[in-house]
Design a protein around this motif. Structure first.
Motif, PDB file in Angstrom:
ATOM      1  N   ILE A 287       0.988  11.279  -2.370  1.00  0.00           N
ATOM      2  CA  ILE A 287       2.449  11.394  -2.346  1.00  0.00           C
ATOM      3  C   ILE A 287       2.833  12.575  -1.460  1.00  0.00           C
ATOM      4  O   ILE A 287       2.213  13.641  -1.521  1.00  0.00           O
ATOM      5  CB  ILE A 287       3.043  11.641  -3.747  1.00  0.00           C
ATOM      6  CG1 ILE A 287       2.627  10.555  -4.730  1.00  0.00           C
ATOM      7  CG2 ILE A 287       4.572  11.710  -3.674  1.00  0.00           C
ATOM      8  CD1 ILE A 287       3.075  10.842  -6.153  1.00  0.00           C
ATOM      9  N   LYS A 288       3.878  12.368  -0.677  1.00  0.00           N
ATOM     10  CA  LYS A 288       4.450  13.470   0.094  1.00  0.00           C
ATOM     11  C   LYS A 288       5.962  13.424  -0.051  1.00  0.00           C
ATOM     12  O   LYS A 288       6.591  12.409   0.239  1.00  0.00           O
ATOM     13  CB  LYS A 288       4.067  13.378   1.568  1.00  0.00           C
ATOM     14  CG  LYS A 288       4.611  14.541   2.403  1.00  0.00           C
ATOM     15  CD  LYS A 288       4.176  14.438   3.862  1.00  0.00           C
ATOM     16  CE  LYS A 288       4.703  15.610   4.676  1.00  0.00           C
ATOM     17  NZ  LYS A 288       4.295  15.516   6.103  1.00  0.00           N
TER      18      LYS A 288
ATOM     19  N   LEU B   8       4.916   7.274  -0.762  1.00  0.00           N
ATOM     20  CA  LEU B   8       3.877   7.052  -1.764  1.00  0.00           C
ATOM     21  C   LEU B   8       2.830   6.111  -1.196  1.00  0.00           C
ATOM     22  O   LEU B   8       3.165   5.062  -0.648  1.00  0.00           O
ATOM     23  CB  LEU B   8       4.457   6.429  -3.033  1.00  0.00           C
ATOM     24  CG  LEU B   8       5.434   7.258  -3.860  1.00  0.00           C
ATOM     25  CD1 LEU B   8       6.866   6.882  -3.519  1.00  0.00           C
ATOM     26  CD2 LEU B   8       5.191   7.023  -5.342  1.00  0.00           C
ATOM     27  N   ASN B   9       1.584   6.482  -1.335  1.00  0.00           N
ATOM     28  CA  ASN B   9       0.478   5.594  -0.989  1.00  0.00           C
ATOM     29  C   ASN B   9      -0.231   5.258  -2.297  1.00  0.00           C
ATOM     30  O   ASN B   9      -0.939   6.095  -2.868  1.00  0.00           O
ATOM     31  CB  ASN B   9      -0.484   6.264  -0.009  1.00  0.00           C
ATOM     32  CG  ASN B   9      -1.530   5.294   0.518  1.00  0.00           C
ATOM     33  OD1 ASN B   9      -2.165   4.581  -0.253  1.00  0.00           O
ATOM     34  ND2 ASN B   9      -1.715   5.272   1.828  1.00  0.00           N
ATOM     35  N   PHE B  10       0.019   4.038  -2.788  1.00  0.00           N
ATOM     36  CA  PHE B  10      -0.523   3.645  -4.087  1.00  0.00           C
ATOM     37  C   PHE B  10      -2.034   3.455  -4.030  1.00  0.00           C
ATOM     38  O   PHE B  10      -2.726   3.682  -5.019  1.00  0.00           O
ATOM     39  CB  PHE B  10       0.148   2.352  -4.556  1.00  0.00           C
ATOM     40  CG  PHE B  10       1.639   2.466  -4.683  1.00  0.00           C
ATOM     41  CD1 PHE B  10       2.203   3.173  -5.727  1.00  0.00           C
ATOM     42  CD2 PHE B  10       2.477   1.877  -3.753  1.00  0.00           C
ATOM     43  CE1 PHE B  10       3.580   3.294  -5.851  1.00  0.00           C
ATOM     44  CE2 PHE B  10       3.855   1.982  -3.866  1.00  0.00           C
ATOM     45  CZ  PHE B  10       4.410   2.691  -4.911  1.00  0.00           C
ATOM     46  N   THR B  11      -2.537   3.050  -2.875  1.00  0.00           N
ATOM     47  CA  THR B  11      -3.971   2.804  -2.726  1.00  0.00           C
ATOM     48  C   THR B  11      -4.768   4.103  -2.761  1.00  0.00           C
ATOM     49  O   THR B  11      -5.801   4.204  -3.430  1.00  0.00           O
ATOM     50  CB  THR B  11      -4.255   2.064  -1.406  1.00  0.00           C
ATOM     51  OG1 THR B  11      -3.490   0.863  -1.363  1.00  0.00           O
ATOM     52  CG2 THR B  11      -5.730   1.718  -1.288  1.00  0.00           C
TER      53      THR B  11
ATOM     54  N   LYS C  30       0.824  -1.205   0.000  1.00  0.00           N
ATOM     55  CA  LYS C  30       0.000   0.000   0.000  1.00  0.00           C
ATOM     56  C   LYS C  30       0.862   1.261   0.000  1.00  0.00           C
ATOM     57  O   LYS C  30       0.553   2.230  -0.687  1.00  0.00           O
ATOM     58  CB  LYS C  30      -0.930  -0.006   1.213  1.00  0.00           C
ATOM     59  CG  LYS C  30      -1.967  -1.121   1.188  1.00  0.00           C
ATOM     60  CD  LYS C  30      -2.867  -1.057   2.413  1.00  0.00           C
ATOM     61  CE  LYS C  30      -3.911  -2.172   2.376  1.00  0.00           C
ATOM     62  NZ  LYS C  30      -4.789  -2.130   3.584  1.00  0.00           N
ATOM     63  N   THR C  31       1.940   1.233   0.811  1.00  0.00           N
ATOM     64  CA  THR C  31       2.803   2.411   0.891  1.00  0.00           C
ATOM     65  C   THR C  31       4.265   2.032   0.710  1.00  0.00           C
ATOM     66  O   THR C  31       4.687   0.928   1.058  1.00  0.00           O
ATOM     67  CB  THR C  31       2.642   3.145   2.238  1.00  0.00           C
ATOM     68  OG1 THR C  31       3.057   2.283   3.303  1.00  0.00           O
ATOM     69  CG2 THR C  31       1.205   3.574   2.453  1.00  0.00           C
TER      70      THR C  31
ATOM     71  N   ASN D 150      16.660   3.851   4.133  1.00  0.00           N
ATOM     72  CA  ASN D 150      15.539   3.820   5.090  1.00  0.00           C
ATOM     73  C   ASN D 150      14.220   3.450   4.403  1.00  0.00           C
ATOM     74  O   ASN D 150      13.178   4.075   4.639  1.00  0.00           O
ATOM     75  CB  ASN D 150      15.393   5.178   5.788  1.00  0.00           C
ATOM     76  CG  ASN D 150      16.691   5.657   6.413  1.00  0.00           C
ATOM     77  OD1 ASN D 150      17.414   4.878   7.029  1.00  0.00           O
ATOM     78  ND2 ASN D 150      17.002   6.931   6.250  1.00  0.00           N
ATOM     79  N   VAL D 151      14.277   2.440   3.564  1.00  0.00           N
ATOM     80  CA  VAL D 151      13.086   2.023   2.820  1.00  0.00           C
ATOM     81  C   VAL D 151      12.120   1.281   3.749  1.00  0.00           C
ATOM     82  O   VAL D 151      12.520   0.377   4.479  1.00  0.00           O
ATOM     83  CB  VAL D 151      13.469   1.119   1.635  1.00  0.00           C
ATOM     84  CG1 VAL D 151      12.218   0.638   0.905  1.00  0.00           C
ATOM     85  CG2 VAL D 151      14.393   1.867   0.677  1.00  0.00           C
ATOM     86  N   VAL D 152      10.867   1.691   3.707  1.00  0.00           N
ATOM     87  CA  VAL D 152       9.825   1.047   4.510  1.00  0.00           C
ATOM     88  C   VAL D 152       8.662   0.691   3.592  1.00  0.00           C
ATOM     89  O   VAL D 152       8.105   1.556   2.911  1.00  0.00           O
ATOM     90  CB  VAL D 152       9.323   1.961   5.646  1.00  0.00           C
ATOM     91  CG1 VAL D 152       8.203   1.268   6.426  1.00  0.00           C
ATOM     92  CG2 VAL D 152      10.468   2.333   6.580  1.00  0.00           C
ATOM     93  N   VAL D 153       8.313  -0.583   3.578  1.00  0.00           N
ATOM     94  CA  VAL D 153       7.206  -1.065   2.749  1.00  0.00           C
ATOM     95  C   VAL D 153       6.084  -1.544   3.660  1.00  0.00           C
ATOM     96  O   VAL D 153       6.308  -2.317   4.584  1.00  0.00           O
ATOM     97  CB  VAL D 153       7.668  -2.226   1.840  1.00  0.00           C
ATOM     98  CG1 VAL D 153       6.509  -2.726   0.986  1.00  0.00           C
ATOM     99  CG2 VAL D 153       8.828  -1.787   0.961  1.00  0.00           C
ATOM    100  N   LYS D 154       4.880  -1.075   3.409  1.00  0.00           N
ATOM    101  CA  LYS D 154       3.726  -1.497   4.217  1.00  0.00           C
ATOM    102  C   LYS D 154       2.565  -1.880   3.311  1.00  0.00           C
ATOM    103  O   LYS D 154       2.498  -1.460   2.168  1.00  0.00           O
ATOM    104  CB  LYS D 154       3.288  -0.367   5.159  1.00  0.00           C
ATOM    105  CG  LYS D 154       4.314  -0.049   6.249  1.00  0.00           C
ATOM    106  CD  LYS D 154       3.774   1.022   7.182  1.00  0.00           C
ATOM    107  CE  LYS D 154       4.762   1.338   8.290  1.00  0.00           C
ATOM    108  NZ  LYS D 154       4.260   2.380   9.215  1.00  0.00           N
TER     109      LYS D 154
END
Length: 223
Positions: free
Chosen positions: A76-77, A69-72, A47-48, A219-223
Motif C-alpha cells: 500500500i502507498k 493498493l496491490n492486493f497480490t 491486482k491493483t 481517478n480510479v484505476v483497476v489493473k
C-alpha cells in the motif's frame, strides 16, 4: 441422568445448526454482493486498485490523498500533503514506512495498522479474501428499503454490511458493546471502474441522522 444428557445434546445440535445456517445465509449474500461488484472471476483478476480520495466534513474544504493498493503483493502507498510537504505512507514486506523529503522512517504501529486496514475495509480486498467469515445477522430496513445485515469478520476485524435485494451494500457499521450502531457509512454511485468491476464512488458517514463526514473516489484505476 440420561434425559439430561439427551437434552444437552439437543441444545448443542440446535446451536450448531443455527450457526451453520447463519453462515450459509451469509455466504449466499456474499455471492449476491460479488455479482454487484463485477463477479468473482473479475474480482480475482484485480491486482491493483488506485484512486484519489477527496474527503472531509460536508460544506468544508476537502483534503485529498492518492492511494495505491496491490492486493497480490500486500503493498500500500498513500500520498498526501501536510503543511506544504508531500508525505507518503508505505506498507511493504510486513512493515510500515513514512517517506518525507527523501527521508525514510518507520511508521508507528497505530499508523501501520490504519494503513493495512485498507486490505479489509476496501470492498475489493474484502471480496477477494476467502478466509473471511460472512455471517447473517438479521433482516431490517434502511433508507426506506429492505436489507439483510451480514457480519464480515476475521480474528482482527469485523464489519456489518447492510445489503439490499439487488446485492448492493447500502451502508455499513460496527456495533458497540450493546449491539447498537453509533454510525452508518452509506454507499452511493455504483459505477464501472474498469476490468468489469463496479464500485461505489461516494460515501457519507451519518451519526444521529446527520452527515458528519463524506468522501469521493476519483481517478480510479483497476489493473
Amino acid at each position: 441422568m440420561k434425559k439430561t444428557i439427551l437434552t444437552t445434546s439437543f441444545i448443542i445440535c440446535c446451536c450448531y445448526f443455527g450457526k451453520a445456517q447463519e453462515l450459509t445465509q451469509g455466504q449466499s449474500i456474499k455471492e449476491e454482493v460479488l455479482k454487484v461488484f463485477g463477479g468473482k472471476t473479475a474480482l480475482q483478476t484485480v491486482k491493483t486498485f488506485a484512486y484519489t480520495l477527496e474527503k472531509g466534513v460536508p460544506d468544508q474544504p476537502k483534503t485529498a490523498e492518492k492511494v495505491m493498493l496491490n492486493f497480490t503483493k500486500r503493498f500500500i502507498k498513500k500520498t498526501f500533503e501536510k503543511e506544504g510537504k508531500t508525505i507518503s505512507h508505505i506498507y511493504q514486506n510486513g512493515k510500515g514506512w513514512e517517506m518525507k523529503q527523501g527521508k525514510k522512517t518507520p511508521l508507528t504501529d497505530k499508523l501501520t495498522k490504519r494503513l493495512t486496514n485498507n486490505f479489509f475495509y476496501n470492498f475489493i480486498g474484502m471480496l477477494q479474501d476467502n478466509d473471511l467469515q460472512w455471517k447473517f445477522i438479521k433482516n431490517t430496513t434502511y433508507r426506506a428499503q429492505d436489507v439483510r445485515i451480514v457480519r464480515v469478520m476475521n480474528d482482527e476485524h469485523q464489519l456489518d454490511l447492510f445489503v439490499n435485494k439487488k446485492g448492493e451494500v447500502v451502508t455499513s457499521s460496527t456495533p458497540n458493546e450493546s449491539g447498537k450502531y453509533n454510525y452508518y457509512a452509506d454507499e452511493y454511485e455504483y459505477k464501472a471502474v474498469g476490468k468489469g468491476i463496479r464500485f461505489p464512488l461516494i460515501f457519507r458517514v451519518f451519526k444521529a441522522g446527520k452527515c458528519t463526514y463524506e468522501g469521493m473516489f476519483k481517478n480510479v484505476v483497476v489493473k
